[in-house]
Design a protein around this motif. Structure first.
Motif, PDB file in Angstrom:
ATOM      1  N   ASP A 124      -6.375   8.479   5.404  1.00 19.99           N
ATOM      2  CA  ASP A 124      -7.521   9.243   4.905  1.00 19.99           C
ATOM      3  C   ASP A 124      -8.747   8.361   5.112  1.00 19.99           C
ATOM      4  O   ASP A 124      -8.958   7.387   4.370  1.00 19.99           O
ATOM      5  CB  ASP A 124      -7.301   9.580   3.420  1.00 19.99           C
ATOM      6  N   GLU A 167     -12.005   8.958   4.821  1.00 20.95           N
ATOM      7  CA  GLU A 167     -13.076   9.041   3.833  1.00 20.95           C
ATOM      8  C   GLU A 167     -12.794   8.173   2.609  1.00 20.95           C
ATOM      9  O   GLU A 167     -13.695   7.514   2.065  1.00 20.95           O
ATOM     10  CB  GLU A 167     -13.297  10.494   3.378  1.00 20.95           C
ATOM     11  N   ASN A 168     -11.559   8.168   2.185  1.00 16.37           N
ATOM     12  CA  ASN A 168     -11.178   7.435   0.965  1.00 16.37           C
ATOM     13  C   ASN A 168     -10.509   6.093   1.248  1.00 16.37           C
ATOM     14  O   ASN A 168     -10.034   5.429   0.325  1.00 16.37           O
ATOM     15  CB  ASN A 168     -10.261   8.305   0.102  1.00 16.37           C
ATOM     16  N   LYS A 169     -10.460   5.720   2.533  1.00 18.26           N
ATOM     17  CA  LYS A 169      -9.899   4.426   2.940  1.00 18.26           C
ATOM     18  C   LYS A 169      -8.482   4.200   2.407  1.00 18.26           C
ATOM     19  O   LYS A 169      -8.143   3.121   1.910  1.00 18.26           O
ATOM     20  CB  LYS A 169     -10.816   3.275   2.486  1.00 18.26           C
ATOM     21  N   VAL A 170      -7.656   5.248   2.516  1.00 20.15           N
ATOM     22  CA  VAL A 170      -6.251   5.124   2.121  1.00 20.15           C
ATOM     23  C   VAL A 170      -5.482   4.507   3.282  1.00 20.15           C
ATOM     24  O   VAL A 170      -5.465   5.061   4.393  1.00 20.15           O
ATOM     25  CB  VAL A 170      -5.648   6.497   1.753  1.00 20.15           C
TER      26      VAL A 170
END
Length: 347
Positions: free
Chosen positions: A65, A67-70
């Protein structure tokens, strides 16, 4: 024979053994070269290489992900695109082995709701090999069935409908039961929402910015929308090519050249039942690439050394040039092929 001659022979044998490449050395060199490919290219996804059941190389790179830097995980799931086709083909061939489907049967023997004359002409074999000429269910054939190759998604959707007719089960139920029986715990029909680790897929826009795609599953499931992960695809290859899913005789049908395809990446390739290979290289490198919006995949087997390669990416760049979109996949495939030939020829 004099003692000195025996000594000479002994040293020659030892020398030959020393010069002979060891499997572990070849594998170590291969893994280093894979790292080199990754370091030179943009890549966001999972790479897994194995020999027999042993994982030689596995890396999760980047984010599931953005956007969320997962962080990406080896167990993460991807939409596998056209790799799905070989799974649909195996289900058809299992019914063929059970005597429930004939490969030369016309689809009119299974599907009656289509109001086109070609249902009495197009065969199961032609659907499997993209030589059917169907462009839409309400239109005439684009060409005489069996006379040309035209890559098609709708043909595999029709194969799924044939399976539903033969088994009395929905394609989703068929896949779910099949994957459970095979122990593929991370492989799903997308309507079976038990998957919990599906990564987000991204495509580069005209500015080169990666944009999340929400249409990644907008394809016929039998042709290009199944979900899986690297370890399950490794296991799939192990089962398929060892004869656990279909017999060795039926597997040979899958890897027989029925048509030649002008491929956007490989130029000219032979096409079997859901599997691609260079003409005459069925025993060298066989498998498939897969693309869904934001998902760039490869799943290949190397019969000479029983090696498998899975590359799953969730960022699609350079969409105006698919050779660049798949550059990491194809460069690693070249390395696998080269090193497997070294092992096969010298050991």
């Amino acid at each position: 024979m004099k003692f000195s001659v025996w000594i000479l022979i002994f040293h020659l044998l030892i020398s030959c053994d020393i010069d002979k490449p060891k499997k572990q050395d070849v594998h170590a060199a291969l893994l280093s070269k894979i790292d080199s490919v990754i370091s030179q290219q943009k890549f966001n996804g999972v790479i897994l290489a194995a020999v027999d059941t042993t994982v030689l190389y596995s890396k999760a790179i980047g984010f599931s992900d953005l956007e969320n830097k997962v962080k990406m995980d080896l167990d993460d799931q991807f939409i596998i695109g056209s790799i799905s086709k070989q799974i649909t083909a195996v289900l058809i061939l299992r019914e063929y082995e059970n005597g429930n489907i004939g490969l030369d049967d016309t689809i009119s023997q299974y599907l009656t709701a289509i109001n086109q004359a070609w249902i009495k002409e197009v065969t199961i074999h032609q659907l499997l090999t993209h030589t059917h000429g169907i462009v839409a269910l309400d239109q005439p054939l684009e060409f005489k069935q069996g006379s040309q190759f035209r890559y098609s998604q709708i043909g595999y959707e029709l194969l799924a409908q044939v399976l539903e007719n033969v088994t009395g089960k929905s394609f989703e139920k068929l896949l779910t039961e099949f994957f459970e029986a095979c122990g593929l715990k991370n492989t799903f029909h997308p309507n079976n929402t038990k998957y919990k680790h599906l990564v987000k897929g991204y495509e580069a826009n005209e500015k080169g910015d990666l944009v999340y795609r929400t249409t990644s599953l907008n394809n016929y499931v039998p042709a290009g929308s199944m979900i899986s992960n690297a370890m399950d695809l490794k296991k799939w290859n192990e089962m398929l090519y060892s004869g656990q899913l279909v017999t060795k005789e039926t597997l040979k049908l899958m890897t027989t050249k029925y048509a030649t395809r002008v491929h956007p990446i490989f130029e000219t390739v032979a096409y079997g039942y859901g599997l691609l290979f260079k003409d005459g290289e069925q025993s060298v490198q066989v498998g498939a690439l897969g693309y869904a919006p934001g998902f760039v995949s490869a799943c290949y087997h190397y019969p000479q050394t029983n090696m498998n390669l899975v590359v799953l990416e969730n960022t699609a760049n350079n969409l105006n040039d698919f050779k660049q979109t798949f550059v990491v996949h194809t460069e690693i495939m070249k390395l696998m092929k080269k090193e497997c030939l070294v092992i096969g020829d010298r050991m």
